[in-house]
Motif scaffolding. Sequence first.
Motif, PDB file in Angstrom:
ATOM      1  N   TRP A   1       1.034  -1.091  -0.014  1.00 46.54           N
ATOM      2  CA  TRP A   1      -0.100   0.031  -0.010  1.00 46.54           C
ATOM      3  C   TRP A   1       0.644   1.480   0.153  1.00 46.54           C
ATOM      4  CZ3 TRP A   1      -0.723   3.662   4.242  1.00 46.54           C
ATOM      5  CH2 TRP A   1      -1.769   4.732   4.023  1.00 46.54           C
ATOM      6  N   ILE A   2       1.912   1.513   0.774  1.00 48.26           N
ATOM      7  CA  ILE A   2       2.634   2.521   0.927  1.00 48.26           C
ATOM      8  C   ILE A   2       3.502   2.800  -0.321  1.00 48.26           C
ATOM      9  CG2 ILE A   2       4.600   3.436   2.065  1.00 48.26           C
ATOM     10  CD1 ILE A   2       3.758   2.085   4.552  1.00 48.26           C
ATOM     11  N   TYR A   3       4.165   1.521  -0.902  1.00 50.89           N
ATOM     12  CA  TYR A   3       5.100   1.784  -2.020  1.00 50.89           C
ATOM     13  C   TYR A   3       4.430   1.422  -3.306  1.00 50.89           C
ATOM     14  CZ  TYR A   3       8.656   1.866   1.534  1.00 50.89           C
ATOM     15  OH  TYR A   3       9.616   2.470   2.710  1.00 50.89           O
ATOM     16  N   GLN A   4       3.242   1.086  -3.267  1.00 51.61           N
ATOM     17  CA  GLN A   4       2.494   0.760  -4.554  1.00 51.61           C
ATOM     18  C   GLN A   4       3.084  -0.389  -5.321  1.00 51.61           C
ATOM     19  OE1 GLN A   4      -0.605   2.492  -5.515  1.00 51.61           O
ATOM     20  NE2 GLN A   4      -0.553   2.841  -3.372  1.00 51.61           N
ATOM     21  N   LEU A   5       3.412  -1.479  -4.928  1.00 52.90           N
ATOM     22  CA  LEU A   5       4.231  -2.416  -5.521  1.00 52.90           C
ATOM     23  C   LEU A   5       3.329  -3.402  -6.178  1.00 52.90           C
ATOM     24  CD1 LEU A   5       6.162  -3.637  -2.353  1.00 52.90           C
ATOM     25  CD2 LEU A   5       7.014  -2.064  -3.868  1.00 52.90           C
ATOM     26  N   SER A   6       3.824  -3.912  -7.293  1.00 46.85           N
ATOM     27  CA  SER A   6       3.162  -4.976  -8.093  1.00 46.85           C
ATOM     28  C   SER A   6       3.116  -6.321  -7.668  1.00 46.85           C
ATOM     29  CB  SER A   6       3.973  -5.019  -9.446  1.00 46.85           C
ATOM     30  OG  SER A   6       5.382  -5.397  -9.397  1.00 46.85           O
ATOM     31  N   PRO A   7       2.281  -7.072  -7.818  1.00 46.01           N
ATOM     32  CA  PRO A   7       2.245  -8.404  -7.103  1.00 46.01           C
ATOM     33  C   PRO A   7       3.681  -9.290  -7.419  1.00 46.01           C
ATOM     34  CG  PRO A   7       0.325  -8.234  -8.274  1.00 46.01           C
ATOM     35  CD  PRO A   7       1.046  -7.004  -8.757  1.00 46.01           C
ATOM     36  N   PRO A   8       4.378  -9.301  -8.567  1.00 43.82           N
ATOM     37  CA  PRO A   8       5.469  -9.738  -8.523  1.00 43.82           C
ATOM     38  C   PRO A   8       6.660  -9.390  -7.402  1.00 43.82           C
ATOM     39  CG  PRO A   8       4.781  -9.477 -10.905  1.00 43.82           C
ATOM     40  CD  PRO A   8       4.012  -8.719  -9.658  1.00 43.82           C
ATOM     41  N   VAL A   9       6.745  -8.131  -7.622  1.00 37.04           N
ATOM     42  CA  VAL A   9       7.766  -7.089  -6.781  1.00 37.04           C
ATOM     43  C   VAL A   9       7.270  -7.632  -5.177  1.00 37.04           C
ATOM     44  CG1 VAL A   9       8.605  -5.173  -6.113  1.00 37.04           C
ATOM     45  CG2 VAL A   9       8.225  -5.451  -8.464  1.00 37.04           C
ATOM     46  N   THR A  10       6.060  -7.725  -4.961  1.00 44.54           N
ATOM     47  CA  THR A  10       5.535  -7.723  -3.369  1.00 44.54           C
ATOM     48  C   THR A  10       6.165  -9.227  -3.099  1.00 44.54           C
ATOM     49  OG1 THR A  10       3.794  -6.427  -3.888  1.00 44.54           O
ATOM     50  CG2 THR A  10       3.636  -8.261  -2.004  1.00 44.54           C
ATOM     51  N   GLN A  11       5.855 -10.285  -4.028  1.00 40.89           N
ATOM     52  CA  GLN A  11       6.173 -11.629  -3.694  1.00 40.89           C
ATOM     53  C   GLN A  11       7.744 -11.751  -3.506  1.00 40.89           C
ATOM     54  OE1 GLN A  11       4.210 -14.040  -2.873  1.00 40.89           O
ATOM     55  NE2 GLN A  11       5.803 -15.588  -2.669  1.00 40.89           N
ATOM     56  N   SER A  12       8.616 -11.030  -4.352  1.00 43.10           N
ATOM     57  CA  SER A  12      10.021 -11.252  -4.291  1.00 43.10           C
ATOM     58  C   SER A  12      10.550 -10.750  -2.989  1.00 43.10           C
ATOM     59  CB  SER A  12      10.651 -10.363  -5.379  1.00 43.10           C
ATOM     60  OG  SER A  12      12.096 -10.233  -5.349  1.00 43.10           O
ATOM     61  N   ILE A  13       9.770  -9.529  -2.716  1.00 40.72           N
ATOM     62  CA  ILE A  13      10.356  -9.008  -1.242  1.00 40.72           C
ATOM     63  C   ILE A  13      10.109  -9.774  -0.217  1.00 40.72           C
ATOM     64  CG2 ILE A  13       9.932  -7.011   0.279  1.00 40.72           C
ATOM     65  CD1 ILE A  13       9.904  -5.223  -2.412  1.00 40.72           C
ATOM     66  N   PHE A  14       8.724 -10.300  -0.375  1.00 39.68           N
ATOM     67  CA  PHE A  14       8.263 -11.205   0.600  1.00 39.68           C
ATOM     68  C   PHE A  14       9.119 -12.555   1.063  1.00 39.68           C
ATOM     69  CE2 PHE A  14       5.013 -14.715   1.755  1.00 39.68           C
ATOM     70  CZ  PHE A  14       4.848 -14.619   3.177  1.00 39.68           C
ATOM     71  N   GLU A  15       9.531 -13.011   0.036  1.00 33.66           N
ATOM     72  CA  GLU A  15      10.400 -14.216   0.191  1.00 33.66           C
ATOM     73  C   GLU A  15      11.895 -13.760   0.830  1.00 33.66           C
ATOM     74  OE1 GLU A  15      10.735 -15.698  -3.699  1.00 33.66           O
ATOM     75  OE2 GLU A  15       8.764 -16.378  -3.957  1.00 33.66           O
ATOM     76  N   SER A  16      12.325 -12.524   0.421  1.00 30.39           N
ATOM     77  CA  SER A  16      13.442 -12.213   0.928  1.00 30.39           C
ATOM     78  C   SER A  16      13.367 -11.553   2.415  1.00 30.39           C
ATOM     79  CB  SER A  16      14.182 -11.024   0.020  1.00 30.39           C
ATOM     80  OG  SER A  16      14.451 -11.258  -1.108  1.00 30.39           O
ATOM     81  N   GLN A  17      12.402 -11.045   2.682  1.00 31.63           N
ATOM     82  CA  GLN A  17      12.180 -10.643   4.072  1.00 31.63           C
ATOM     83  C   GLN A  17      11.873 -11.870   4.903  1.00 31.63           C
ATOM     84  OE1 GLN A  17       8.647 -10.775   5.187  1.00 31.63           O
ATOM     85  NE2 GLN A  17       8.850  -9.791   7.167  1.00 31.63           N
ATOM     86  N   SER A  18      11.079 -12.896   4.594  1.00 30.55           N
ATOM     87  CA  SER A  18      10.924 -14.032   5.335  1.00 30.55           C
ATOM     88  C   SER A  18      12.196 -14.675   5.584  1.00 30.55           C
ATOM     89  CB  SER A  18      10.250 -15.170   4.437  1.00 30.55           C
ATOM     90  OG  SER A  18       8.860 -14.306   4.152  1.00 30.55           O
ATOM     91  N   GLU A  19      13.159 -14.838   4.465  1.00 29.23           N
ATOM     92  CA  GLU A  19      14.395 -15.262   4.732  1.00 29.23           C
ATOM     93  C   GLU A  19      15.278 -14.656   5.717  1.00 29.23           C
ATOM     94  OE1 GLU A  19      17.176 -18.381   4.434  1.00 29.23           O
ATOM     95  OE2 GLU A  19      15.161 -18.326   3.400  1.00 29.23           O
ATOM     96  N   ILE A  20      15.366 -13.540   5.705  1.00 24.65           N
ATOM     97  CA  ILE A  20      16.056 -12.455   6.677  1.00 24.65           C
ATOM     98  C   ILE A  20      15.594 -12.525   8.186  1.00 24.65           C
ATOM     99  CG2 ILE A  20      16.503 -10.027   7.220  1.00 24.65           C
ATOM    100  CD1 ILE A  20      16.575  -9.346   4.296  1.00 24.65           C
ATOM    101  N   ILE A  21      14.147 -12.770   8.333  1.00 26.11           N
ATOM    102  CA  ILE A  21      13.765 -12.921   9.746  1.00 26.11           C
ATOM    103  C   ILE A  21      14.035 -14.377  10.249  1.00 26.11           C
ATOM    104  CG2 ILE A  21      11.692 -12.957  11.107  1.00 26.11           C
ATOM    105  CD1 ILE A  21      12.220 -10.326  10.255  1.00 26.11           C
ATOM    106  N   SER A  22      14.230 -15.494   9.248  1.00 29.25           N
ATOM    107  CA  SER A  22      14.325 -16.712   9.590  1.00 29.25           C
ATOM    108  C   SER A  22      15.724 -16.657  10.088  1.00 29.25           C
ATOM    109  CB  SER A  22      14.113 -17.559   8.410  1.00 29.25           C
ATOM    110  OG  SER A  22      12.746 -17.782   8.007  1.00 29.25           O
ATOM    111  N   VAL A  23      16.624 -16.113   9.429  1.00 28.39           N
ATOM    112  CA  VAL A  23      18.227 -16.134   9.808  1.00 28.39           C
ATOM    113  C   VAL A  23      18.317 -15.182  11.200  1.00 28.39           C
ATOM    114  CG1 VAL A  23      20.418 -15.079   8.981  1.00 28.39           C
ATOM    115  CG2 VAL A  23      18.932 -16.234   7.397  1.00 28.39           C
ATOM    116  N   LEU A  24      17.470 -14.171  11.328  1.00 25.14           N
ATOM    117  CA  LEU A  24      17.756 -13.564  12.573  1.00 25.14           C
ATOM    118  C   LEU A  24      17.205 -14.555  13.758  1.00 25.14           C
ATOM    119  CD1 LEU A  24      16.477  -9.929  11.647  1.00 25.14           C
ATOM    120  CD2 LEU A  24      18.709 -10.722  12.203  1.00 25.14           C
TER     121      LEU A  24
END
Length: 468
Positions: A102-125
């Motif tokens: 909502w904030i950055y007006q992301l397209s679905p593919p970009v949203t999914q890409s960021i979601f996967e990277s964000q999930s991995e970072i939190i998992s590593v933490l």
Amino acid sequence: MLSLLSNVLSAPEIDLFAVKPILAVVAAEQAPILLAGVLLSLVIIYIASKIGAEISLYLNLPPVLGELVGGVVVGISALQTIAFADSGVPATDSGVMIVLQWIYQLSPPVTQSIFESQSEIISVLAELGVIILLFEIGLESDLRQLKQVGVQAVVVACVGVAAPFAAGTVGLMAIFHVAAIPAIFAGAALTATSIGITSKVLAEIGQLKSTEGQIIVGAAVIDDVLGIIVLAVVASLAKTGSVDVGNVLYLIVSATVFLVGAVLLGGLFDRGFVAIVENLKTRGSIIVPAFSFAFLMAFLSNAIHLEAILGAFAAGLVLDETDARNELDALIKPVADLFVPIFFVTVGARADLRVLNPTIPANQAGLTIAIFLIVVAVVGKLITGWVVFGKPNINRLAIGVGMIPRGEVGLVFAGIGAASGAIDKPLQVAIILMVIVTTFLAPPFLRIAFDRHASSNSPIDDRTPKIK
């Protein structure tokens, strides 16, 4: 930018030197958004852990239980603000990603890409959090006492692995007519013990240094090693139909050499660590070398295909013998307070309580099997308290309860089994439900077990935290 990249990639002649800068720009544009997602996730995790811990403490329960429940509330079972891509959850099910979209007006593919990277970072933490937790537990453990209860810990671990594995495998095949390989995989999932959850509860209720606490911790460490070996066996069986004997022997030898070697070489490292600390004059002269050693040990453990937490625990045991241990104990707690809650909240957030819904057809068969697995999981660990010998006044119930939680270790078994095709959806649901129930049963009942049986063998140590 995505349309530009698409046009370049679909061109008949692709200049790789032109593509690389464009890919770099795309990654650079996503980096601030990814950072925003990680930061927002951490804010939610910290708030959930603190509120949950405070409520749990108010109810006279171990705070770690509140952190787990807080994770459930913000996870996929309730508010769905924290979700993980590796669980098969789409980005649209994550509250954090909805806010970013909502904030950055992301397209679905970009949203999914960021979601996967964000999930991995939190998992590593989260993984870093449990490594730090085991390092702290090692520092608060008594190596001499661990040696004294070593034989009992080995017996407890072996029985705690063999009993639920045999009962689960045979029961699934005889009662539910499950095929051999899926039954073996499910039986293997029953063997694990979450040392992170148990040790945190023991520390919180002031029983980590007790005889029972040391037996539980020692057995959980051995149990973890045995669990890795069992996982290697069943994974080989699922993939090829046969067991890789060489790999199993390698794991047994490497685990033994690593743990025994770490303890034996500890005395040599003690003097070197003290000499380093005395010669450093800048800030972090104690904690930086200590964490460097802990992370090195965790790396070496991971490099030889063991769990990184085993290396961190061994590092804590070694440094517990140094003259700087009291100061190090005080310095590590704020670091642990930042990272450890991430681990417990993510464990709760990954627990999908929707598998409890009997109206979903895919859950019905799994729920029946889950009841059986839960009984085996609880009884198979409870009996371990009664195999301890030479300790007539020992709190046997507490030892058994302390071995019950499966935590994230059981989820790993379920995930690998599903990914390899060894287990079907009902059996996967049953294993996940068993993991959830055992994880949440242990903290309150461990407290009750110690309260009902005040062990005369529990030493008092002012370094062990206690619930007020």
